[in-house]
Design a protein around this motif. Sequence first.
Motif, PDB file in Angstrom:
ATOM      1  N   GLY A 130       0.491  58.571  46.900  1.00  7.95           N
ATOM      2  CA  GLY A 130       1.750  58.077  47.435  1.00  7.95           C
ATOM      3  C   GLY A 130       1.615  57.552  48.847  1.00  7.95           C
ATOM      4  N   ALA A 131       0.378  57.317  49.298  1.00  6.51           N
ATOM      5  CA  ALA A 131       0.175  56.787  50.653  1.00  6.51           C
ATOM      6  C   ALA A 131       0.959  55.493  50.823  1.00  6.51           C
ATOM      7  CB  ALA A 131      -1.309  56.534  50.895  1.00  6.51           C
ATOM      8  N   GLY A 132       1.735  55.411  51.894  1.00  5.33           N
ATOM      9  CA  GLY A 132       2.512  54.207  52.154  1.00  5.33           C
ATOM     10  C   GLY A 132       3.597  53.941  51.133  1.00  5.33           C
ATOM     11  N   SER A 133       4.134  54.982  50.533  1.00  7.38           N
ATOM     12  CA  SER A 133       5.096  54.805  49.438  1.00  7.38           C
ATOM     13  C   SER A 133       6.358  54.066  49.857  1.00  7.38           C
ATOM     14  CB  SER A 133       5.468  56.169  48.854  1.00  7.38           C
ATOM     15  OG  SER A 133       6.092  56.980  49.835  1.00  7.38           O
ATOM     16  N   THR A 134       6.693  54.070  51.155  1.00 11.54           N
ATOM     17  CA  THR A 134       7.918  53.413  51.619  1.00 11.54           C
ATOM     18  C   THR A 134       7.698  51.942  51.977  1.00 11.54           C
ATOM     19  OG1 THR A 134       7.501  54.169  53.889  1.00 11.54           O
ATOM     20  CG2 THR A 134       8.866  55.580  52.494  1.00 11.54           C
ATOM     21  N   LEU A 135       6.490  51.443  51.842  1.00 17.68           N
ATOM     22  CA  LEU A 135       6.215  50.044  52.156  1.00 17.68           C
ATOM     23  C   LEU A 135       6.959  49.111  51.210  1.00 17.68           C
ATOM     24  CD1 LEU A 135       2.335  50.211  52.683  1.00 17.68           C
ATOM     25  CD2 LEU A 135       4.091  50.083  54.474  1.00 17.68           C
ATOM     26  N   THR A 136       7.296  47.939  51.721  1.00 19.08           N
ATOM     27  CA  THR A 136       7.860  46.886  50.886  1.00 19.08           C
ATOM     28  C   THR A 136       6.720  46.084  50.278  1.00 19.08           C
ATOM     29  OG1 THR A 136       9.805  46.730  52.287  1.00 19.08           O
ATOM     30  CG2 THR A 136       9.334  44.840  50.877  1.00 19.08           C
ATOM     31  N   TYR A 137       6.766  45.864  48.995  1.00 22.38           N
ATOM     32  CA  TYR A 137       5.745  45.177  48.194  1.00 22.38           C
ATOM     33  C   TYR A 137       4.636  46.152  47.813  1.00 22.38           C
ATOM     34  CZ  TYR A 137       2.124  41.813  46.797  1.00 22.38           C
ATOM     35  OH  TYR A 137       1.155  41.130  46.122  1.00 22.38           O
ATOM     36  N   ARG A 138       3.885  46.707  48.719  1.00 23.02           N
ATOM     37  CA  ARG A 138       2.889  47.778  48.544  1.00 23.02           C
ATOM     38  C   ARG A 138       1.912  47.539  47.393  1.00 23.02           C
ATOM     39  NH1 ARG A 138       2.076  52.826  45.797  1.00 23.02           N
ATOM     40  NH2 ARG A 138       1.042  54.367  47.104  1.00 23.02           N
ATOM     41  N   GLU A 139       0.911  46.744  47.667  1.00 23.48           N
ATOM     42  CA  GLU A 139      -0.156  46.528  46.690  1.00 23.48           C
ATOM     43  C   GLU A 139      -1.439  47.178  47.194  1.00 23.48           C
ATOM     44  OE1 GLU A 139      -2.391  43.005  44.132  1.00 23.48           O
ATOM     45  OE2 GLU A 139      -1.126  42.468  45.840  1.00 23.48           O
ATOM     46  N   HIS A 150       1.740  47.675  58.939  1.00 23.56           N
ATOM     47  CA  HIS A 150       2.374  46.384  59.248  1.00 23.56           C
ATOM     48  C   HIS A 150       1.560  45.532  60.224  1.00 23.56           C
ATOM     49  CE1 HIS A 150       5.623  48.366  57.227  1.00 23.56           C
ATOM     50  NE2 HIS A 150       5.862  49.176  58.227  1.00 23.56           N
ATOM     51  N   ALA A 151       0.228  45.623  60.163  1.00 26.31           N
ATOM     52  CA  ALA A 151      -0.604  44.814  61.055  1.00 26.31           C
ATOM     53  C   ALA A 151      -0.703  43.382  60.524  1.00 26.31           C
ATOM     54  CB  ALA A 151      -1.997  45.416  61.169  1.00 26.31           C
ATOM     55  N   ARG A 152      -0.568  42.413  61.438  1.00 24.06           N
ATOM     56  CA  ARG A 152      -0.747  41.005  61.074  1.00 24.06           C
ATOM     57  C   ARG A 152      -2.239  40.672  61.042  1.00 24.06           C
ATOM     58  NH1 ARG A 152       3.684  37.570  61.498  1.00 24.06           N
ATOM     59  NH2 ARG A 152       5.545  38.438  62.525  1.00 24.06           N
ATOM     60  N   LEU A 153      -2.658  39.957  60.001  1.00 23.69           N
ATOM     61  CA  LEU A 153      -4.004  39.422  59.943  1.00 23.69           C
ATOM     62  C   LEU A 153      -3.991  37.980  60.439  1.00 23.69           C
ATOM     63  CD1 LEU A 153      -5.069  40.881  56.476  1.00 23.69           C
ATOM     64  CD2 LEU A 153      -5.452  41.846  58.758  1.00 23.69           C
ATOM     65  N   HIS A 154      -5.160  37.376  60.574  1.00 25.40           N
ATOM     66  CA  HIS A 154      -5.204  36.022  61.112  1.00 25.40           C
ATOM     67  C   HIS A 154      -4.494  35.040  60.194  1.00 25.40           C
ATOM     68  CE1 HIS A 154      -6.666  32.875  63.742  1.00 25.40           C
ATOM     69  NE2 HIS A 154      -6.980  32.163  62.670  1.00 25.40           N
ATOM     70  N   ASP A 155      -4.680  35.181  58.887  1.00 21.25           N
ATOM     71  CA  ASP A 155      -3.943  34.386  57.915  1.00 21.25           C
ATOM     72  C   ASP A 155      -2.859  35.253  57.288  1.00 21.25           C
ATOM     73  OD1 ASP A 155      -5.485  32.242  58.563  1.00 21.25           O
ATOM     74  OD2 ASP A 155      -6.345  31.922  56.578  1.00 21.25           O
ATOM     75  N   ALA A 156      -1.997  34.643  56.476  1.00 23.06           N
ATOM     76  CA  ALA A 156      -0.780  35.337  56.042  1.00 23.06           C
ATOM     77  C   ALA A 156      -0.838  35.877  54.623  1.00 23.06           C
ATOM     78  CB  ALA A 156       0.417  34.381  56.164  1.00 23.06           C
ATOM     79  N   ARG A 157      -2.002  35.747  53.967  1.00 21.92           N
ATOM     80  CA  ARG A 157      -2.089  36.177  52.581  1.00 21.92           C
ATOM     81  C   ARG A 157      -2.435  37.659  52.492  1.00 21.92           C
ATOM     82  NH1 ARG A 157      -5.051  31.714  48.930  1.00 21.92           N
ATOM     83  NH2 ARG A 157      -3.976  32.955  47.354  1.00 21.92           N
ATOM     84  N   VAL A 158      -2.397  38.187  51.254  1.00 22.60           N
ATOM     85  CA  VAL A 158      -2.643  39.606  51.010  1.00 22.60           C
ATOM     86  C   VAL A 158      -4.071  39.984  51.405  1.00 22.60           C
ATOM     87  CG1 VAL A 158      -2.951  41.284  49.129  1.00 22.60           C
ATOM     88  CG2 VAL A 158      -0.934  39.807  49.161  1.00 22.60           C
ATOM     89  N   ASP A 199       4.051  36.252  54.667  1.00 19.95           N
ATOM     90  CA  ASP A 199       3.960  37.120  55.842  1.00 19.95           C
ATOM     91  C   ASP A 199       3.474  38.500  55.406  1.00 19.95           C
ATOM     92  OD1 ASP A 199       4.138  38.049  58.459  1.00 19.95           O
ATOM     93  OD2 ASP A 199       6.265  38.563  58.282  1.00 19.95           O
ATOM     94  N   ARG A 200       2.377  38.524  54.655  1.00 19.49           N
ATOM     95  CA  ARG A 200       1.824  39.805  54.211  1.00 19.49           C
ATOM     96  C   ARG A 200       1.205  40.549  55.385  1.00 19.49           C
ATOM     97  NH1 ARG A 200       4.617  39.972  49.551  1.00 19.49           N
ATOM     98  NH2 ARG A 200       3.748  38.638  47.909  1.00 19.49           N
ATOM     99  N   ARG A 201       1.247  41.881  55.322  1.00 21.18           N
ATOM    100  CA  ARG A 201       0.734  42.729  56.393  1.00 21.18           C
ATOM    101  C   ARG A 201      -0.321  43.703  55.857  1.00 21.18           C
ATOM    102  NH1 ARG A 201       4.223  42.537  60.845  1.00 21.18           N
ATOM    103  NH2 ARG A 201       5.441  40.611  60.696  1.00 21.18           N
ATOM    104  N   SER A 202      -1.143  44.207  56.763  1.00 20.37           N
ATOM    105  CA  SER A 202      -2.193  45.164  56.440  1.00 20.37           C
ATOM    106  C   SER A 202      -1.745  46.575  56.806  1.00 20.37           C
ATOM    107  CB  SER A 202      -3.470  44.815  57.204  1.00 20.37           C
ATOM    108  OG  SER A 202      -4.469  45.810  57.034  1.00 20.37           O
ATOM    109  N   ASN A 203      -2.030  47.519  55.904  1.00 17.33           N
ATOM    110  CA  ASN A 203      -1.694  48.926  56.109  1.00 17.33           C
ATOM    111  C   ASN A 203      -2.883  49.763  55.658  1.00 17.33           C
ATOM    112  OD1 ASN A 203       1.577  48.694  56.347  1.00 17.33           O
ATOM    113  ND2 ASN A 203       0.778  47.279  54.806  1.00 17.33           N
ATOM    114  N   ILE A 204      -3.334  50.679  56.520  1.00 14.08           N
ATOM    115  CA  ILE A 204      -4.528  51.470  56.201  1.00 14.08           C
ATOM    116  C   ILE A 204      -4.257  52.948  56.449  1.00 14.08           C
ATOM    117  CG2 ILE A 204      -6.949  51.863  56.736  1.00 14.08           C
ATOM    118  CD1 ILE A 204      -7.260  48.938  57.304  1.00 14.08           C
ATOM    119  N   PHE A 205      -4.635  53.771  55.478  1.00  9.36           N
ATOM    120  CA  PHE A 205      -4.401  55.210  55.491  1.00  9.36           C
ATOM    121  C   PHE A 205      -5.731  55.916  55.231  1.00  9.36           C
ATOM    122  CE2 PHE A 205      -0.825  52.858  53.865  1.00  9.36           C
ATOM    123  CZ  PHE A 205       0.240  53.325  54.592  1.00  9.36           C
TER     124      PHE A 205
END
Length: 327
Positions: free
Chosen positions: A279-288, A60-68, A315-321
């Motif tokens: 299944g990394a991040g399987s509980t994320l909303t949207y999850r692309e 759920h990290a915010r990037l500088h812009d809001a896109r994917v 309001d897209r967020r960054s997730n890294i595993f």
Amino acid sequence: MTQDRTWNRRRLLMLGGGAAAGAALGLGAKAATASEAAPTAVPTSPRFQLTEPSYDLFRHARLHDARVQQSFTFDNVNRRLFVAQLKDGSPDSSGDLCITQLDFAGNELGYMYLLGFGHGVSIAAQPVGTSTYLWTEVDVNSGARGKRLARFRWSSGTTLSNTSSALTKHSPVSDATETTCAIDPVNNRMAIRYLNTAGSRRYAIFNVNEVAAGNYTNRLADFAQPSDPAVFQGYALYGSYVYQLTGTAYGDDNPSPGNAYTSSVNVNTGALTQRAFTGAGSTLTYREPEGMGVYRTAAGEVRLFLGFASGAAGDRRSNIFYKNVLV
């Protein structure tokens, strides 16, 4: 059971070690034809076991812009992380990108805008002393993808156009109509994924310092990307394997746990070695699924990182595993 495991902050080592910095700063370029690039074998290496669990770096990290987010990369010497996304307010066809620097907890440290570069499918970082030089696609084509590679020094708060004198442009594969790259920071090699004029999607492997110096004659490997009907979302290089990430966002036609897969390809044979559901991040909303990278910690552990976008539109967020088991 999914491969998703909650990150324990005590497990996160300060990221460090890795390949030494290399390459002169801004050098000219000379192209090589396929006939000039006689492939030589890449030394055989261990590979990541893709069926092993994945662990969180952050969510759920915010990037500088809001896109994917589209991709990410690590500077393995200066302990830096960079994430690419399309720029807010620009049409996809423009090839305008935003690059955000994050710390390893997901906090923003800086950003750059790149105008007319491409889609950001894969970016790479090369340490040069205390500076980081980024490698991205550049010179967006009619399909909103970059035709060549650009190399430039990271400078937070800067906007670069594709005609900027701060760029050094490279065409390691002379007949490529689309070009992106990923760097193996442990072995100092570069994978270039390209589309040629015949319409074939391929990978070529080079030495990073040679490409930076404009010497493209020593192509270590060149092979077709294995056929896969899934949506391609990123790649990474480690040793004698290219790793790929495919899949799409959750939706009515792709409900949880989703369709994200990782795969490994032997660069010396071009053969698919392993393909495994993640299944990394399987509980994320949207999850692309979006992006891959390789990093070696100060303790010497090599990790294969997988990226996922999450959150609502606008309001897209960054997730890294990451995965850390080699076989």
